[in-house]
Structure formats: C-alpha cells, structure tokens
Write an enzyme that holds these catalytic residues in place. Structure first.
Site, PDB file in Angstrom:
ATOM      1  N   CYS A  41      -5.818  -0.031   4.319  1.00  0.00           N
ATOM      2  CA  CYS A  41      -4.764  -0.069   3.307  1.00  0.00           C
ATOM      3  C   CYS A  41      -3.547  -0.803   3.837  1.00  0.00           C
ATOM      4  O   CYS A  41      -3.386  -1.012   5.044  1.00  0.00           O
ATOM      5  CB  CYS A  41      -4.321   1.355   2.926  1.00  0.00           C
ATOM      6  SG  CYS A  41      -5.637   2.432   2.353  1.00  0.00           S
ATOM      7  N   CYS A  45       0.692   2.135   0.877  1.00  0.00           N
ATOM      8  CA  CYS A  45      -0.309   2.676  -0.048  1.00  0.00           C
ATOM      9  C   CYS A  45       0.116   4.065  -0.535  1.00  0.00           C
ATOM     10  O   CYS A  45       0.513   4.921   0.272  1.00  0.00           O
ATOM     11  CB  CYS A  45      -1.667   2.773   0.636  1.00  0.00           C
ATOM     12  SG  CYS A  45      -2.996   3.369  -0.461  1.00  0.00           S
ATOM     13  N   ARG A  70     -13.507  -1.350   4.515  1.00  0.00           N
ATOM     14  CA  ARG A  70     -13.421  -1.964   3.193  1.00  0.00           C
ATOM     15  C   ARG A  70     -11.986  -1.910   2.691  1.00  0.00           C
ATOM     16  O   ARG A  70     -11.233  -0.971   2.998  1.00  0.00           O
ATOM     17  CB  ARG A  70     -14.334  -1.234   2.203  1.00  0.00           C
ATOM     18  CG  ARG A  70     -15.777  -1.109   2.655  1.00  0.00           C
ATOM     19  CD  ARG A  70     -16.631  -0.455   1.570  1.00  0.00           C
ATOM     20  NE  ARG A  70     -16.088   0.821   1.120  1.00  0.00           N
ATOM     21  CZ  ARG A  70     -16.314   1.988   1.707  1.00  0.00           C
ATOM     22  NH1 ARG A  70     -17.076   2.035   2.798  1.00  0.00           N
ATOM     23  NH2 ARG A  70     -15.807   3.108   1.224  1.00  0.00           N
ATOM     24  N   CYS A  72      -8.874  -1.217   0.344  1.00  0.00           N
ATOM     25  CA  CYS A  72      -8.502  -0.219  -0.651  1.00  0.00           C
ATOM     26  C   CYS A  72      -8.309  -0.909  -1.999  1.00  0.00           C
ATOM     27  O   CYS A  72      -7.556  -1.878  -2.110  1.00  0.00           O
ATOM     28  CB  CYS A  72      -7.208   0.477  -0.229  1.00  0.00           C
ATOM     29  SG  CYS A  72      -6.543   1.624  -1.443  1.00  0.00           S
ATOM     30  N   CYS A  75      -4.348  -0.005  -3.427  1.00  0.00           N
ATOM     31  CA  CYS A  75      -3.131  -0.709  -2.977  1.00  0.00           C
ATOM     32  C   CYS A  75      -3.349  -2.198  -2.756  1.00  0.00           C
ATOM     33  O   CYS A  75      -2.383  -2.945  -2.560  1.00  0.00           O
ATOM     34  CB  CYS A  75      -2.585  -0.073  -1.698  1.00  0.00           C
ATOM     35  SG  CYS A  75      -3.596  -0.349  -0.211  1.00  0.00           S
ATOM     36  N   ASP A 454      25.376 -30.624  11.292  1.00  0.00           N
ATOM     37  CA  ASP A 454      25.517 -30.812   9.848  1.00  0.00           C
ATOM     38  C   ASP A 454      26.973 -30.555   9.441  1.00  0.00           C
ATOM     39  O   ASP A 454      27.552 -29.516   9.778  1.00  0.00           O
ATOM     40  CB  ASP A 454      24.583 -29.849   9.114  1.00  0.00           C
ATOM     41  CG  ASP A 454      24.599 -30.069   7.613  1.00  0.00           C
ATOM     42  OD1 ASP A 454      23.773 -30.852   7.136  1.00  0.00           O
ATOM     43  OD2 ASP A 454      25.445 -29.462   6.933  1.00  0.00           O
TER      44      ASP A 454
END
Length: 502
Positions: A41, A45, A70, A72, A75, A454
């Site tokens: 996650c 989450c 794997r 989520c 989320c 600059d």
C-alpha cells in the site's frame, strides 16, 4: 522533508510513524508491504494500520512485486505522486528511474537504458537491484502495470489496445501481469472502478483526460505566471487558466491541455499513438514539478530565511514568500536549450517573438488547436540562419548548438549527470554559466542550482537582504530559492528597481 526514505536503507521507525498517521506526504516515496495479506500500500492507505511485526518497507512498487506482493486496490499505490528522490539524488539509480519513466526500455530494451547511462547491463542491473530492490526489467514491468491500470480504469479502450499501448509484448503477458500485480483480471479491475467512480469516458481518437496528483501545497500563481509569460504563439496557447501545446513523442506527436486544480492537474492528452501515454505523463509531471516535496522544501526555505525577517507560507503575512513553489522542468531537452539561447540578454516577450518566428517558418505544421511543432535540431541547423535575427554571433551560436544536437555530439536527456551536462553545454560557443545552469536545472530537475548571475534573482536577493555568495544553508534546495527570489522581484518591480539604482 522526508527523512525516512533512503533507497537502500529505509528507517523502519520513521516509515512506520508515517503509515500510522496516514501521512500523504510520503505517498510515492516508499510502499508498505504487509506479509499477512500479501498486499502493498501507499503510506496514507485508509485501511487499518498493520502490526509492526507484519510489515516491511520497500523503496518501489517493483520491489514489492518482486517479493510477491500485490497492489492494494483500495489506495492504488501506483497512482501516488512519484518520489522526489529521483530529483534530489543524482546517482545511477535515480537517473535510471527518470529514463525508465520516459519509456526507454519499452523502446530499446535494457541495452538502450544501459547505453544512455554509460554502464554495462550487468553493472546497471546490480546497482538497481541493490538500491531499488528490483532490476531494470522489473522496474519497467511495474511501470507498464501502472500504465495498464490507468487505461483500464479511465477509458473504454479494448483490452487488446491497452496491452499494446502499455508496452506489453502480448495479450497473455498483459493479462498475467495485471493478475499478478492486482490479483484480479483486467475486466474485474475495470468493473470495480466503474462501481466505485462511475462509468468512464470513451477514448476518442486517442483523447484521454487524466488527473495527475501532486503533493500540496502548490503555488498555483507562480506556475500559471511562468506558463503564460513564456507562451510562444503558434507553439503554445494560454487561455482561461488552460495551457495547450503539442510536442513530439517517441511514436509521433501529442497535444496536451493542462489546468491546475486542487490536489491534481487535469491533463487532456490527444495522442497519435497510445504507446506514448506513459512518456507523455512522465514529461508533464517533470514539466510542472509535480513530484516535489513542498513541505520539506518550505521548511528548508524558512530555516534558511531565519534572521532575514521573512516567513515562508504564512497566509497572515503579506510579505511572506509563498508556500509550495515549483521549479518548472521541460518537455523537450533540445527545445529547451535552443529557446534559452534565443532568449539570452533579451526580454521574455522579445524571446517569445523571436521563437514564434522560428516556429512559424521552420516548425512542422500539424492539425489541431496548435498549428506547429517546435522545429527539429536538424532543421534549425540547416535553415536557422535564414530565419533567426539579431547579432550574428548569437545566430551562429544557436545554429552551432543545433548542429551539435543533430549530429549527436551533444545529448540532452534527463538521465545525464549534472556535471557532465554542464561541461558539454559550456563547451558550446555562446553558452555561458547562466545558460548552462538554467538548462541543467530544468532538464535534470536539479533542485540545487542557484542562478546567482540572473539579474532578476539578484534583485530579489537585494529585496530580502540575502547574500548570494553565502547560500549553503539552502542546499540542496537552491533551485527553489532561485524561484522564490525571481518571483519576489517580479512582484515588487518598483522597489527592486529603486534598490538596484542605489
């Protein structure tokens, strides 16, 4: 500033604290892998915080996938803003991540990535595995899975078209990857999204509308001023808070329409080839600096300003510097260099006029709301002297830079080191330290470039009583200091002029 995330040594206690408080600032900077569920996650989450004994922290989604976790589906960890580490670090791993995001592996495989970085494939794989927990192929696979998920959930494109657009070699590889990463089939992933978010809009002639998240706060007025002030007629359009332009992409060209909304940028992309989706999104995120860590940067700015009677992000103080300023990146390296050289020692408005003349004369004509693409380096090298006006030395310098780009003597991409890039730029006739620093800052998203020469930056420093010879306390965020000084001087022109005259 996020201190808990180091690519090869994550601080468990700080990371767990971020997860326990659901701190969205850390989204995209590491993932939380839960061993009891097999899911990873983002830190914010909304699910119940897992027990300490059950979690491990990994630097990338690819590392989590390598370990069998794997994503989520609640989320969507791959939908978080990207890690600011790829900008603040300048090592091999961070430079590789920029190029992987731009689709180098999809187009040329690991050999192309290794060649662009100047390393052997074996050495590159070893470093990336050690630093990021996954090798180049696994990192590219995670990137393809993210692109596939985006298309599955936001379009009605056929799955076969999505597989092709995301860079998969076959439908089977696409199906297997989606199942492994999200634990469901592509069809189920789409059905879940429709039930949660409503039906999607069809992709018509490659037209997609996406929400590109960023970490808040974001100084919208600064980005909108920058985009509108630098708009080149015929190449870009600024109208009612929407920035529109077309740009070359690996398989054709793309027209983008961008508007800054609370928490995200609304991006409408008209793609000639759907394979260009991922590189275009990566370039837009880089262009608007959407992966920055604004709270960490603002804290560093405030600490550096201590003693200067200036606050950062204090809404009750009219003299305070704004919170969430961004450093604009670029959409195309050669275009950035040539436009910067055209604009040397003249006003922004004059630079836009000169660039518009070049675009109208030499740019490729295209259909759509934007009539031209920026001319290629080859075209400018061949015909630039016929179109460009001004001092002959400046014209020769611009044409010379275009020739170096056209022949490959000068290579501009986000995977280069700042030192090597600056050296090569300074070797060009007509390129001085300011141009080299400005191009390096925007091309590489280098956060620590102080544009000390600059004129506008110097005026801003004078207004805030900042000694530009003593700026170490703002490192590594001096590019953001440059933007603050630039904006402050532009916001107080009469006072800046008065102090300059004194």
């Amino acid at each position: 500033m996020v201190e808990c995330v180091s690519a090869n040594d994550l601080d468990f206690e700080r990371c767990y604290r971020a997860v326990a408080t659901r701190d969205a600032r850390f989204d995209g900077q590491f993932v939380t892998a839960v061993r009891t569920t097999g899911i990873y996650c983002r830190p914010s989450c909304p699910a119940i915080t897992p027990k300490r004994a059950n979690v491990t922290f990994l630097p990338t989604a690819a590392a989590a996938q390598q370990h069998g976790f794997r994503a989520c589906r609640r989320c969507l960890p791959d939908a978080a803003p990207g890690s600011p580490l790829w900008n603040t670090r300048a090592d091999l791993a961070s430079r590789a991540m920029r190029l992987i995001g731009d689709g180098v592996i999809e187009r040329g495989g690991v050999p192309a990535l290794a060649d662009a970085l100047g390393y052997s494939q074996r050495q590159l794989t070893r470093v990336l595995t050690n630093e990021l927990g996954a090798g180049p192929l696994a990192l590219a696979r995670a990137h393809r899975a993210h692109t596939a998920r985006l298309l599955i959930q936001t379009t009605r494109l056929p799955m076969s078209d999505i597989a092709f657009a995301a860079g998969f070699a076959s439908i089977r590889q696409f199906n297997d990857t989606v199942r492994e990463v999200f634990a469901v089939s592509p069809t189920t992933l789409r059905d879940e999204s429709r039930r949660r978010d409503g039906d999607t809009l069809p992709a018509t002639n490659g037209l997609l509308t996406l929400r590109l998240p960023y970490r808040e706060p974001l100084d919208k007025s600064w980005l909108e001023w920058f985009l509108s002030a630098h708009t080149v007629p015929g190449l870009e359009l600024w109208e009612n808070g929407v920035y529109t332009r077309s740009l070359r992409t690996p398989h054709g060209h793309t027209t983008i329409r961008l508007s800054i909304q609370p928490g995200h940028v609304r991006a409408t992309l008209s793609l000639q080839d759907m394979r260009d989706l991922a590189p275009t999104v990566a370039r837009v995120r880089h262009f608007l600096d959407l992966d920055a860590d604004p709270i960490g940067i603002d804290e560093a700015m405030a600490a550096g300003m201590a003693g200067n009677a200036v606050h950062v992000g204090d809404p009750g103080d009219a003299t305070a510097l704004p919170a969430g300023i961004r450093v604009p990146g670029c959409l195309d390296g050669p275009e950035l260099l040539l436009r910067t050289m055209i604009g040397q020692q003249i006003s922004v408005a004059a630079a836009n006029t000169h660039t518009a003349r070049l675009v109208q004369s030499l740019g490729e004509s295209i259909a759509g709301p934007i009539p031209h693409l920026f001319p290629t380096a080859e075209t400018v090298a061949e015909r630039g002297s016929e179109v460009l006006t001004g001092p002959g030395r400046r014209i020769d310098a611009i044409v010379g830079a275009a020739k170096a780009l056209a022949t490959g003597d000068l290579v501009l991409h986000s995977g280069r080191t700042a030192g090597d890039l600056r050296r090569d730029l300074l070797a060009l006739d007509g390129v001085g330290p300011w141009t080299a620093d400005y191009v390096s800052m925007r091309l590489l998203a280098d956060p620590d470039v102080l544009l000390h020469s600059d004129l506008v930056v110097r005026r801003g420093a004078g207004l805030l009583d900042i000694d530009l010879a003593d700026t170490a306390r703002w490192s590594p965020w001096r590019s953001y200091l440059s933007m603050h000084l630039w904006k402050h001087a532009l916001a107080h022109p009469s006072e800046a002029n008065r102090r300059t005259l004194q």
